[in-house]
Structure formats: structure tokens, C-alpha cells
Design an enzyme around this catalytic site. Structure first.
Site, PDB file in Angstrom:
ATOM      1  N   HIS A  56     -33.132   6.540 -38.193  1.00  0.00           N
ATOM      2  CA  HIS A  56     -32.963   6.791 -39.550  1.00  0.00           C
ATOM      3  C   HIS A  56     -33.134   8.264 -39.953  1.00  0.00           C
ATOM      4  O   HIS A  56     -34.130   8.678 -40.366  1.00  0.00           O
ATOM      5  CB  HIS A  56     -34.046   5.874 -40.304  1.00  0.00           C
ATOM      6  CG  HIS A  56     -33.811   5.698 -41.712  1.00  0.00           C
ATOM      7  ND1 HIS A  56     -32.695   6.448 -42.601  1.00  0.00           N
ATOM      8  CD2 HIS A  56     -34.463   4.956 -42.748  1.00  0.00           C
ATOM      9  CE1 HIS A  56     -33.004   6.202 -43.735  1.00  0.00           C
ATOM     10  NE2 HIS A  56     -33.592   5.216 -43.810  1.00  0.00           N
ATOM     11  N   ARG A  81     -34.107   2.595 -52.216  1.00  0.00           N
ATOM     12  CA  ARG A  81     -34.262   4.051 -52.313  1.00  0.00           C
ATOM     13  C   ARG A  81     -33.194   4.830 -51.648  1.00  0.00           C
ATOM     14  O   ARG A  81     -32.698   5.755 -52.012  1.00  0.00           O
ATOM     15  CB  ARG A  81     -35.674   4.249 -51.451  1.00  0.00           C
ATOM     16  CG  ARG A  81     -36.828   4.182 -52.638  1.00  0.00           C
ATOM     17  CD  ARG A  81     -38.167   3.852 -51.778  1.00  0.00           C
ATOM     18  NE  ARG A  81     -37.811   2.580 -51.382  1.00  0.00           N
ATOM     19  CZ  ARG A  81     -38.259   1.242 -51.909  1.00  0.00           C
ATOM     20  NH1 ARG A  81     -38.430   1.486 -53.177  1.00  0.00           N
ATOM     21  NH2 ARG A  81     -37.805   0.205 -51.482  1.00  0.00           N
ATOM     22  N   THR A  82     -33.037   4.314 -50.240  1.00  0.00           N
ATOM     23  CA  THR A  82     -31.907   5.008 -49.493  1.00  0.00           C
ATOM     24  C   THR A  82     -30.710   5.074 -50.157  1.00  0.00           C
ATOM     25  O   THR A  82     -30.172   6.142 -50.174  1.00  0.00           O
ATOM     26  CB  THR A  82     -32.023   4.512 -48.092  1.00  0.00           C
ATOM     27  OG1 THR A  82     -33.205   4.419 -47.446  1.00  0.00           O
ATOM     28  CG2 THR A  82     -31.070   5.399 -47.288  1.00  0.00           C
ATOM     29  N   LYS A 103     -14.666 -11.851 -44.192  1.00  0.00           N
ATOM     30  CA  LYS A 103     -13.567 -12.294 -43.750  1.00  0.00           C
ATOM     31  C   LYS A 103     -13.330 -11.914 -42.226  1.00  0.00           C
ATOM     32  O   LYS A 103     -12.080 -12.260 -41.535  1.00  0.00           O
ATOM     33  CB  LYS A 103     -12.283 -11.399 -44.590  1.00  0.00           C
ATOM     34  CG  LYS A 103     -12.599 -11.809 -46.057  1.00  0.00           C
ATOM     35  CD  LYS A 103     -11.559 -10.950 -46.828  1.00  0.00           C
ATOM     36  CE  LYS A 103     -11.673 -11.087 -48.201  1.00  0.00           C
ATOM     37  NZ  LYS A 103     -10.802 -10.174 -49.042  1.00  0.00           N
ATOM     38  N   ARG A 136     -25.294   1.997 -43.483  1.00  0.00           N
ATOM     39  CA  ARG A 136     -26.591   1.315 -43.162  1.00  0.00           C
ATOM     40  C   ARG A 136     -26.344   0.003 -42.395  1.00  0.00           C
ATOM     41  O   ARG A 136     -25.403  -0.563 -43.174  1.00  0.00           O
ATOM     42  CB  ARG A 136     -27.717   1.135 -44.264  1.00  0.00           C
ATOM     43  CG  ARG A 136     -28.761   0.182 -43.781  1.00  0.00           C
ATOM     44  CD  ARG A 136     -29.942   0.130 -44.897  1.00  0.00           C
ATOM     45  NE  ARG A 136     -30.853   1.392 -44.572  1.00  0.00           N
ATOM     46  CZ  ARG A 136     -32.210   1.603 -45.116  1.00  0.00           C
ATOM     47  NH1 ARG A 136     -32.330   0.396 -45.665  1.00  0.00           N
ATOM     48  NH2 ARG A 136     -32.658   2.459 -45.097  1.00  0.00           N
TER      49      ARG A 136
END
Length: 320
Positions: free
Chosen positions: A131, A53-54, A82, A103
Site C-alpha cells: 500500500h 479514505r483511500t 461479466k 485497489r
């Protein structure tokens, strides 16, 4: 707001949050007019942990504003495998794009990213911390249901320890003031002390902690359900024991006010029964739409791209 990163909503004033709410409302009814607002802009979505969703909401927001999107979904697809640091990634990506949404599973990662980047960074969730854009969606949903975001009794239920959406929402509502919080959770998943301290520091806000949802649901104007997040537990036995602590179904809803709003940041597991979806009090899919609209408002604002017609609309609303 132009050129500013948004790591928590404390980065924005109450006036700026209200303006974003107004912009989102305007965008919803003027989709065609705003369709080229961010033409020529590029958004990077750097998602180091899973999201549906986000990430899609951030990307759709930019596409609907006429911009383009690059990015990755999952740390395994990034140069972190890496050994590249977040700071180096952001310094690199800043050369490609105009704004970044990030995120990350580690708390504080978004702040590190913002410090390293030369373009605005929007926190799309960092660990169990904050958030902010979900909170903007929550505020928009409360306002659409009640016409305000204060003078409300709001229940927050489930995982209140690791639920970053809960922490962000409580802290922001305290800034608006005049909110009564009912914190509903098992003792293992209670609200962190730093969040309770924020409520205590706000004279017009108060809270009670309870463990029985049925006992208090009739007092609530809004109920914010959360899932118990498996990814936040080190011990799977603890997760399985707590997962089904609270399940909202029609039997519990029968005790609620007829206009109570049920919110949920999604995804849900089984904490809201499917039968609740058809109840007019279910507002969680409305939240999804509001999340996209708020991200459209935020992305255009930090880029300094004016929404065509919004200034005249705002002046008209003020005059009314």
C-alpha cells in the site's frame, strides 16, 4: 517519475521519495498556487474492494489540483461481473484517462494493471501485499512530528501478518536505515518472514518480536496501531478471538514518552479508544491529511505537471 507506475515504493529512489515529501509540504502551504496544476487531466479510481479514505483521498487530490475523476467503488459495479479481466479493463480505461489508481483484493493485481495500461498506474492497495501511498502518508507524518524518518524506535502493533500498510512501511524505512522495529502481535499474526528478511538485510536496522504492548510502549518514539482485518480471515471464530488482543487507551499511554506519536492507517474498530483522540500524541487524523497531500504530489509527478513555484521554493530550501 514522469509516466512511471508506482506499484511499490521500490519503484522510487530515496531521492524521489524525499522530493515527494518536499512537494507535499509545499502543497500544504501553497494551496491556491497549485490549484490548476493538473487542469485538463482525468484520474480513474478503479476500486475492486471497499474503501472510503483511500478512494476519497485520491479523488480529492486530483480535484484540488484542478483535474477531474471517473471510476467505480466495488467490483459489483465493474465489468468484472461479466468476466472481463483486469488487463482488458486497464487497456480500455487507458483510452479515457491520464492516470489510474487501483485497489484490488488480490496480491499482484496492481502489477498486472500496470503492465496492461498505457498510462501511469498507482497501487492503492493489493490484497495483503503493498500500500505505497499509505506509506508515503506515514513517512510524511513521521517527518512532521520528528523532522526525520530514521534514528527512531518504531512499534508496530496488531495484525502484522495481513497488514499491507505495515509491510510497506517496514520495507521503506529499511531503505532509509537506522530504525529499530518493535513488532507487537499475538503469535497467530506475526510479521511474515520475507519482511523480517528485509530488516535482517539492513545492517543499520534491527527488530524484536514481543506480545505485550504495555511492556515496551515506554521505549517507543512512534506506535503504529493496526486493526485485525475481518476480510482477511477465512474463519470468523479466529477473527473474533484475535480482534480485541490490543486496545490502546489512556492507561497504556501514561507509560509512553510525552512526544510519542500514535499512527494508524484507519479505519479503526476498537483498537484505539476514543479517549486517545484528544491526546496530543494522536497523529492518525494528521495522517489522513498527509495522505491527501502526498497523493497530490505523486499524481502531479507521474503526470509531469510541475507545481507552480515549487522549483524556486526547493532551491531556497536547499540554500538555507
Amino acid at each position: 517519475m514522469v509516466g512511471r507506475s508506482v506499484i511499490t515504493l521500490d519503484d522510487l529512489s530515496i531521492a524521489q521519495i524525499r522530493e515527494l515529501l518536499d512537494k507535499a509540504q509545499y502543497i500544504d502551504t501553497h494551496r491556491t498556487q497549485v490549484a490548476h496544476t493538473c487542469e485538463g487531466r482525468v484520474l480513474a479510481t478503479l476500486f475492486y474492494e471497499p474503501s472510503t479514505r483511500t478512494r476519497l483521498s485520491f479523488e480529492t487530490a486530483m480535484l484540488r489540483l484542478g483535474g477531474k475523476v471517473i471510476g467505480f467503488a466495488g467490483a459489483q459495479l465493474a465489468s468484472v461481473t461479466k468476466g472481463e479481466s483486469i488487463a482488458d479493463t486497464l487497456k480500455t480505461v487507458s483510452n479515457y484517462v491520464d492516470v489510474v489508481a487501483i485497489r484490488h483484493p488480490k496480491e499482484g493485481a496492481a502489477l498486472v494493471a500496470a503492465d496492461a495500461a498505457s498510462v501511469p498506474v498507482i497501487n492503492a492497495g493489493d490484497g495483503g501485499h503493498m500500500h505505497p501511498t499509505q506509506t508515503l502518508a506515514d513517512l510524511a507524518t513521521l517527518r512532521s512530528r520528528f523532522g526525520r524518518v530514521n534514528d527512531l524506535t518504531i512499534g508496530l502493533c496488531g495484525d502484522l501478518t495481513f497488514g499491507r500498510t505495515v509491510h510497506s512501511l517496514i520495507e521503506t524505512l529499511c531503505r532509509f536505515g537506522d530504525v529499530r522495529f518493535v513488532l507487537i502481535s499475538p503469535k497467530e499474526l506475526r510479521t511474515p518472514q520475507y519482511v523480517l528478511n528485509r530488516i535482517n538485510a539492513t545492517d543499520s536496522c534491527s527488530y524484536v518480536e514481543v506480545s505485550d504492548l504495555s511492556e515496551v510502549i515506554g521505549d517507543l518514539d512512534a506506535l503504529y496501531m493496526t486493526r485485525v482485518q475481518k476480510e482477511r480471515f477465512f474463519n470468523e471464530d479466529d477473527y473474533l478471538r484475535l480482534r480485541d488482543t490490543y486496545i490502546l487507551d489512556e492507561a497504556k499511554l501514561a507509560k509512553a514518552k510525552p512526544d510519542m506519536a500514535v499512527l494508524h492507517p484507519l479505519p479503526r474498530v476498537n483498537e484505539i479508544a476514543k479517549e486517545v483522540d484528544d491526546d496530543p500524541r494522536a497523529a492518525y487524523f494528521e495522517q489522513v491529511r498527509n495522505g491527501m497531500l502526498m497523493r497530490m504530489a505523486l499524481e502531479s509527478s507521474v503526470l509531469g505537471d510541475e507545481l507552480p513555484g515549487f522549483a524556486a521554493y526547493e532551491n531556497k530550501e536547499v540554500a538555507a
